[in-house]
Motif scaffolding. Structure first.
Motif, PDB file in Angstrom:
ATOM      1  N   SER A  25       2.910  -1.855  16.547  1.00 28.94           N
ATOM      2  CA  SER A  25       4.287  -1.606  16.936  1.00 28.94           C
ATOM      3  C   SER A  25       5.129  -1.532  15.669  1.00 28.94           C
ATOM      4  O   SER A  25       5.267  -2.526  14.953  1.00 28.94           O
ATOM      5  N   PRO A  26       5.659  -0.374  15.342  1.00 31.74           N
ATOM      6  CA  PRO A  26       6.423  -0.248  14.089  1.00 31.74           C
ATOM      7  C   PRO A  26       7.544  -1.270  13.989  1.00 31.74           C
ATOM      8  O   PRO A  26       7.820  -1.798  12.909  1.00 31.74           O
ATOM      9  N   GLU A  27       8.194  -1.555  15.100  1.00 30.34           N
ATOM     10  CA  GLU A  27       9.302  -2.513  15.053  1.00 30.34           C
ATOM     11  C   GLU A  27       8.784  -3.894  14.659  1.00 30.34           C
ATOM     12  O   GLU A  27       9.359  -4.581  13.805  1.00 30.34           O
ATOM     13  N   ALA A  28       7.723  -4.319  15.295  1.00 33.25           N
ATOM     14  CA  ALA A  28       7.246  -5.683  15.049  1.00 33.25           C
ATOM     15  C   ALA A  28       6.387  -5.781  13.797  1.00 33.25           C
ATOM     16  O   ALA A  28       6.388  -6.794  13.107  1.00 33.25           O
ATOM     17  N   ASP A  29       5.642  -4.713  13.507  1.00 38.10           N
ATOM     18  CA  ASP A  29       4.598  -4.824  12.486  1.00 38.10           C
ATOM     19  C   ASP A  29       4.909  -4.081  11.189  1.00 38.10           C
ATOM     20  O   ASP A  29       4.119  -4.135  10.249  1.00 38.10           O
ATOM     21  N   GLY A  30       6.043  -3.385  11.150  1.00 39.17           N
ATOM     22  CA  GLY A  30       6.346  -2.592   9.968  1.00 39.17           C
ATOM     23  C   GLY A  30       5.821  -1.179  10.138  1.00 39.17           C
ATOM     24  O   GLY A  30       5.031  -0.894  11.043  1.00 39.17           O
ATOM     25  N   ALA A  31       6.239  -0.318   9.221  1.00 37.42           N
ATOM     26  CA  ALA A  31       5.958   1.102   9.421  1.00 37.42           C
ATOM     27  C   ALA A  31       4.484   1.447   9.267  1.00 37.42           C
ATOM     28  O   ALA A  31       3.955   2.296   9.972  1.00 37.42           O
ATOM     29  N   PHE A  32       3.845   0.793   8.315  1.00 40.74           N
ATOM     30  CA  PHE A  32       2.479   1.204   8.009  1.00 40.74           C
ATOM     31  C   PHE A  32       1.463   0.520   8.915  1.00 40.74           C
ATOM     32  O   PHE A  32       1.585  -0.665   9.242  1.00 40.74           O
ATOM     33  N   CYS A  33       0.451   1.260   9.286  1.00 40.63           N
ATOM     34  CA  CYS A  33      -0.751   0.632   9.857  1.00 40.63           C
ATOM     35  C   CYS A  33      -1.914   1.578   9.633  1.00 40.63           C
ATOM     36  O   CYS A  33      -1.733   2.748   9.281  1.00 40.63           O
ATOM     37  N   PHE A  34      -3.128   1.050   9.835  1.00 43.06           N
ATOM     38  CA  PHE A  34      -4.309   1.912   9.802  1.00 43.06           C
ATOM     39  C   PHE A  34      -4.469   2.574  11.161  1.00 43.06           C
ATOM     40  O   PHE A  34      -3.975   2.071  12.177  1.00 43.06           O
ATOM     41  N   ASP A  35      -5.206   3.690  11.179  1.00 43.41           N
ATOM     42  CA  ASP A  35      -5.327   4.435  12.435  1.00 43.41           C
ATOM     43  C   ASP A  35      -6.008   3.616  13.533  1.00 43.41           C
ATOM     44  O   ASP A  35      -5.725   3.805  14.714  1.00 43.41           O
ATOM     45  N   ASN A  36      -6.875   2.678  13.138  1.00 43.04           N
ATOM     46  CA  ASN A  36      -7.610   1.936  14.169  1.00 43.04           C
ATOM     47  C   ASN A  36      -6.730   0.937  14.925  1.00 43.04           C
ATOM     48  O   ASN A  36      -7.185   0.339  15.897  1.00 43.04           O
ATOM     49  N   GLU A  37      -5.485   0.748  14.504  1.00 38.97           N
ATOM     50  CA  GLU A  37      -4.552  -0.133  15.222  1.00 38.97           C
ATOM     51  C   GLU A  37      -3.769   0.637  16.282  1.00 38.97           C
ATOM     52  O   GLU A  37      -2.917   0.052  16.969  1.00 38.97           O
ATOM     53  N   PRO A  94      -8.686   9.515  15.005  1.00 42.08           N
ATOM     54  CA  PRO A  94      -8.716   9.277  13.547  1.00 42.08           C
ATOM     55  C   PRO A  94      -7.719  10.183  12.849  1.00 42.08           C
ATOM     56  O   PRO A  94      -7.328  11.231  13.379  1.00 42.08           O
ATOM     57  N   LEU A  95      -7.323   9.808  11.641  1.00 41.15           N
ATOM     58  CA  LEU A  95      -6.514  10.690  10.800  1.00 41.15           C
ATOM     59  C   LEU A  95      -7.260  12.000  10.576  1.00 41.15           C
ATOM     60  O   LEU A  95      -8.475  12.028  10.553  1.00 41.15           O
ATOM     61  N   PRO A  96      -6.529  13.091  10.387  1.00 36.33           N
ATOM     62  CA  PRO A  96      -7.213  14.359  10.098  1.00 36.33           C
ATOM     63  C   PRO A  96      -7.785  14.363   8.680  1.00 36.33           C
ATOM     64  O   PRO A  96      -7.297  13.657   7.797  1.00 36.33           O
ATOM     65  N   GLY A  97      -8.834  15.141   8.479  1.00 37.24           N
ATOM     66  CA  GLY A  97      -9.410  15.308   7.138  1.00 37.24           C
ATOM     67  C   GLY A  97     -10.316  14.151   6.768  1.00 37.24           C
ATOM     68  O   GLY A  97     -10.648  13.296   7.591  1.00 37.24           O
ATOM     69  N   ALA A  98     -10.696  14.144   5.492  1.00 39.51           N
ATOM     70  CA  ALA A  98     -11.674  13.165   5.020  1.00 39.51           C
ATOM     71  C   ALA A  98     -11.160  11.726   5.137  1.00 39.51           C
ATOM     72  O   ALA A  98     -11.934  10.808   5.353  1.00 39.51           O
ATOM     73  N   VAL A  99      -9.845  11.511   5.025  1.00 34.03           N
ATOM     74  CA  VAL A  99      -9.357  10.132   5.190  1.00 34.03           C
ATOM     75  C   VAL A  99      -9.581   9.637   6.609  1.00 34.03           C
ATOM     76  O   VAL A  99      -9.515   8.442   6.876  1.00 34.03           O
ATOM     77  N   GLY A 100      -9.864  10.535   7.529  1.00 37.33           N
ATOM     78  CA  GLY A 100     -10.215  10.130   8.890  1.00 37.33           C
ATOM     79  C   GLY A 100     -11.523   9.382   8.966  1.00 37.33           C
ATOM     80  O   GLY A 100     -11.843   8.780   9.989  1.00 37.33           O
ATOM     81  N   GLU A 101     -12.291   9.395   7.886  1.00 40.51           N
ATOM     82  CA  GLU A 101     -13.535   8.629   7.850  1.00 40.51           C
ATOM     83  C   GLU A 101     -13.296   7.150   7.531  1.00 40.51           C
ATOM     84  O   GLU A 101     -14.231   6.370   7.484  1.00 40.51           O
ATOM     85  N   TYR A 102     -12.039   6.823   7.270  1.00 39.80           N
ATOM     86  CA  TYR A 102     -11.694   5.477   6.825  1.00 39.80           C
ATOM     87  C   TYR A 102     -12.173   4.410   7.797  1.00 39.80           C
ATOM     88  O   TYR A 102     -12.718   3.381   7.411  1.00 39.80           O
TER      89      TYR A 102
END
Lengths: 436, 436, 436, 436
Positions: D205-217, D380-388
């Protein structure tokens, strides 16, 4: 990377070793180890690329441990260990001394650092030199120090073969030292020299071989040889390429059963360190990656490969008795392409063959068909140093003659090196023999 | 479980083998294989308990395949294979014949059934007998059939050692055959017999050893022996218990380096098949589980154990040359406790020693310190049968004399058996030797 | 090979199981196990082709051991074990019962013979039937016997999948049973059925699923589902061939990381049991080797293959909640291609799809993307039978719906099968799902 | 060994990360990696003690490679790679980027040297800072740089856990940093906090957790929770010792089947890094070897150990949903014993528990009973970073809350860490839960 000091390493060689005092020889051999490590970074000296190999740093410490444990601990007045923990971590395999750090984990010993190991070496060197002065002429001490120096020379060779393997494991590895190219020469025809059969003597002879030998070269004893012929030179890369092009790696009838299993399990189609580069083969060397030169002696063969190649050639490997008979027949002695030349790679035969086989010493260790077994009435040295040789007499084959990584003056006609048949990372090659 | 027919198996032995016609010998040896399988169920004959061992059913088929492939296929008019698939699945290791079913997966061949394999045997037997009659006296055919019979006898021994291992793997395994107990006898002191050194001959001699031999026993050749002494009898369970009670399995100085690694990796503290039962040791045998009798020859030793025991005894293993010198010196010939006696276990020395060593033949194969290597000028047989022996000359040691699982008449003074140093599942034991 | 009695096996099915008395059901299920083993020889029943699989003979004994140990031992008056050693050798994994014979060595138990195991079964059957008569209506006993019958049905499926694997290991293996060919049919287009999201219940419902279930299906509980769509039929060989032809096995982006490692380590390029035969693919089945029919559901997929195929298809695997929602929506109930039909292989969809997904039950177990984990407030059964399910809730995925090797009447909408992601030897396949 | 700069590392923490500009945060996080490596020699930074771990030097290079590959290569004008070979050797697992140097051989990359890697870092840092200035506010670039910083923080934790493992492999290893002893405190009773069931939301939740997160959240989604209770504190060494003294490692009924196999195969009787020292247990830490303090949270537990301990305690592990519900209920936020405190070891609870559970963040990662699987509608994120993240969703369990090796500010309530159940070398521990 520091430039390696060729000068320094050359003092290791035969002249100094044969002529100087023991203290001088000690200084010379010990210095040569440093010279060999000089081109390497702390990181290079740290790694262990396979269980058979050891880190350069470990070698530097272990050969020092040998003097500390077998000489100083017994003979030095008011001896104190440099670091008591070293007794375990730098013991290679001497059960009589106690526990050992597991061999495959030598590369995990980040501490002591390389700098600390050098301090350890200096500390022990001071103590050994002091002892040699205080107890000059003591035969027991001098025998052990002499043994330690020959031991150190063996590890000098292993330092080179082990770092060669380590550098081969990284796509970023550059050369250990760059001195290439060596002169290219033309082909030299292979000739055969005959030797009659008869009852012979083999094993160490102080008159012929010098005072020192390892216990496994003794006792000198009689053995019967059948008549045989020996090749005038080592087998070359070109010879081996012909074997490969004749499908040598794909024909089971050329291989020992265990060798054929090895070829298939490892999907082998060329010797260690070879790699295809477009249409040609190149090979990793201590000088970097170079193209295969057909006239250079082939090296890094397993016993299996050496044996299969010999069978394909319509010949066989010599026995160690035959090799020794040939070696003792040479008027020219034991000169050859040893480590002191700094090539760290076998070199082509440059002159036509005359009245005797060439390349018997240096270049590559020559696989014999003889299993590494005790000579009749063999007795190991007493005490823990007796573990040096005898306990390895099982499932290994004898190699003779030294290599381009062997310090000059280290080998002799009776010298027995030994490795298991699958070992490839030594500079091991082939000289053919056949029945007369 | 069917009762094994001892009568039938005994016809396998020396008398029949030596005296009958080839057709009679063929019938006799082939029948003996059936007799050995008789006590076993279809399930018993199916299993493979380790890669080194083969199922009984596979042995029965493979030794038949040998005749079909090397005799019938070449010489029988209008030959048709019993089943073309058998060419692959019952080929052991003859690359010259083609592909082989992977050795570790022989136990997965549920089809053909045991009953079908017996039909296969009968079919091939008829064809071989017909060929022997039609081509009576043909030296090529007779040589191959004779080779096949000796081959079959080797597999008869393996059938016993392999089923012994298989039965040991199940907590529900009962005996292969129950004939125990053998007579208990008292201890027999060990004496030493001396033999002078000198230039000797070794290898197969048709006059002394009979017409047949394997290629690895040839050529007869000269070799130098140092003077030595040999023990009057085999080492016993009692002797070995003394080694164990003296911490033999815990003292690295007694072991080859490779042997010590083996002891530790396998956590060994007794020979194969031994098990503690309260205060005593018992052992699995083909007759069921029995208590260790101190006067019975110790068996199922690896080379490592034999070598360590010899070192602990202040002695050593004999070389194969020494063993052959002793064997040729016996006036009494090659009688001994072979498989035909039906004990399938070594037996204690029952009579006092006289003028010659006892138990040289039968009871247990005697480890020698000789690596299994080619004799000088050795040539394998031509063709695929040349794969029989030569390609295994690597990392194995020679054993001599036959065992309680060897058919009588199968071995001779020049006979060379060979196994890797870690092998334990053969009836392998120790006779001590020492320098004179 | 005896002809398998299809009649006998069919009595195993839903009708008998659902309608008879417990004693009748007991007789029926037990008889079905015999019928499954009937086509197999003693040798076939002996072998174990991998640690995951067990010999048919062992299955027959273990499912009998279950009744002996969990029913007779506790409840039968004056119980005596048939053979005390069986307690260990036929215990699969119940630590609460004591030691177990090592799983990978089940194939080495040549004794008891198959005939003896059949006597064991008859002995236990008599005792269970006598107990059921004497204690008719005892809920504890009846619950355990019922559990034992469902347990036996699970092993009936394993008997088929394990012998399929064993027969695949021999080049001489013929079919388990020959009833092929099944009718060829044309392609059936894949359609999607939508299901709305919402709070749902999942897990065993006695009203909907019948009285019996395994503990891992409980307790029934709430779970939130997002809206989703499900495919009208199973993925077929043809669908999977398209994946293969699109380089599916060579594109890492389609695979889980662990799946990609698995593909490369095993050099996989097709599902288990596939083999190239000239231009076409053929596959080993229980009916022998047959050509790949594009309209038959693909089977023997690992989770990795199922997941990669789904990703390539632009879809995903269903969750087990989704699968259960779909299964509970079917008016037609749980009919399908189960083992009782005797095909022992998935069958093509023969009729056009109507208002509901087809092939939800039988044919192949359908991989879900749900890890096999406990339902909220899950409690294992008390005692050693509590080891049945719960302790395996780690590194496995849930499969749903039963297969062509599952006895009819054995599965239900709440039934959870589970295997590790690399398992292939079950009849495991794919039904696609996607987000709504 | 250089003294580690605690000051430098602390700038890594939440204040800087949360408040500064992206360029400032970049400088701060990058500097923190250097600070972590500062106490280590070139040799320490070279070694890899197991395939799961990486050398410090490799980490330093890989996290730089991430910026070079995913940011500079795409966005920097006239980009040239620092060294083209780095693309392969410092790629961890991004198939979309190309080949990777084999993970288990990262420790053999002696070149580039540590000094060269530092030059590489400086080179990339200059280029990234220039790009951030030139393209200030570009959302794509800023998102990737931010991802790279969170990625670097993950590797900062791995640098600590990996070097801890490496130092444990040498008998000569001293501490990474010496700041011990921490204050000893008394026991804190464990209390339970109840949470009602119901339909909840989980995921980022951006409000509770801040703007950044990993895609698996993502995505945030609904899920049903049953009522449950959670422990007020982490399980301690003292708690775990009680489990051990109650024969916890010897009772199969406490373990998952796979866990029990693991215990027996590894002969485990204590957590990783424990060692008996006379009558007491000591443990290897980053501060050196210390005695077990009963009030400190137990760490380095595998999932198997955590699960068995929970079962023995009459409780269970929480699900990740339950953990997240608790974490979101805390008024005090995410303060805790993170790496910035420099203890690098969990710390005892020092204050009595009040109205909420303690130690939810920092100290040790808390094993949940939830398999690591995609959230509904996860992309997942698009592209190779989607392998994260996505491709690892198999055979792993989720851990929550961060540890004493996690940079402060790096985790949040929705953060999902994941490891296979046998992993022990992370700071992984247990918080108990139970059904309400």
């Amino acid at each position: 990377m520091t430039k390696m000091s060729g000068e320094a390493f050359r003092t290791n060689g035969r002249t100094a070793a044969a002529r100087g005092t023991l203290a001088e020889r000690y200084a010379s051999v010990r210095q040569a180890s440093h010279a060999l490590a000089a081109p390497l970074s702390a990181e290079d000296c740290q790694v262990q690329s396979m269980p058979d190999a050891s880190p350069t740093k470990w070698h530097l410490a272990h050969i020092t441990w040998f003097f500390e444990t077998f000489v100083l601990e017994r003979y030095a007045p008011s001896f104190k260990p440099f670091d008591p923990a070293f007794r375990v971590v730098f013991n290679s395999y001497y059960q009589g001394v106690g526990e050992q750090h597991p061999r495959p984990r030598r590369g995990l010993l980040t501490r002591p650092s390389l700098a600390e190991v050098k301090r350890y070496r200096a500390h022990v060197d001071d103590a050994v030199q002091a002892l040699l002065e205080a107890r000059a002429g003591d035969p027991e001490i001098e025998a052990l120090v002499t043994l330690g120096l020959h031991h150190e020379q063996q590890h000098q060779e292993l330092m080179l073969t082990d770092i060669k393997h380590a550098l081969s494991c990284s796509p970023l590895a550059q050369a250990y030292a760059k001195r290439w190219p060596m002169a290219r020469v033309g082909p030299q025809a292979l000739r055969w020299f005959g030797f009659p059969g008869g009852l012979r003597e083999m094993g160490h002879s102080p008159e012929a071989d010098g005072a020192f030998c390892f216990d496994n070269e003794t006792p000198r004893h009689r053995a019967w040889a059948e008549g045989f012929e020996i090749a005038s030179r080592l087998a070359t890369y070109g010879d081996f390429l012909a074997f490969m092009e004749d499908d040598g790696y794909a024909r089971p009838e050329l291989w020992l059963s265990m060798g054929w299993d090895w070829v298939r399990a490892q999907a082998r189609d060329a010797p260690l360190y070879w790699r295809r580069d477009g249409d040609r083969w190149v090979t990793h060397t201590l000088q970097g990656t170079v193209a295969i030169d057909p006239h250079t002696p082939v090296c890094h063969l397993s016993y299996f490969e050496a044996d299969a190649f010999a069978r394909w050639s319509g010949a066989r490997l010599p026995t160690e008795l035959e090799w020794e008979i040939v070696a003792r027949s040479l008027p020219g002695g034991m000169s050859g392409n040893f480590a002191d030349r700094g090539a760290f790679h076998p070199m082509p035969q440059t002159a036509p063959v005359g009245d005797e086989p060439l390349q018997m010493f240096g270049d590559v260790w020559e696989w014999t068909q003889s299993a590494y077994l005790p000579y009749p009435r063999y007795r190991p040295l007493p005490g823990a140093v007796g573990e040096y040789n005898g306990k390895f007499m099982c499932n290994q084959f004898v190699l003779r003659g030294g290599s381009c990584a062997t310090p000059e003056g280290h080998v002799r006609a009776s010298y027995r090196n030994f490795f298991p048949p699958e070992a490839q990372w030594q500079f091991s090659g082939v000289r053919l023999a056949r029945d007369a």
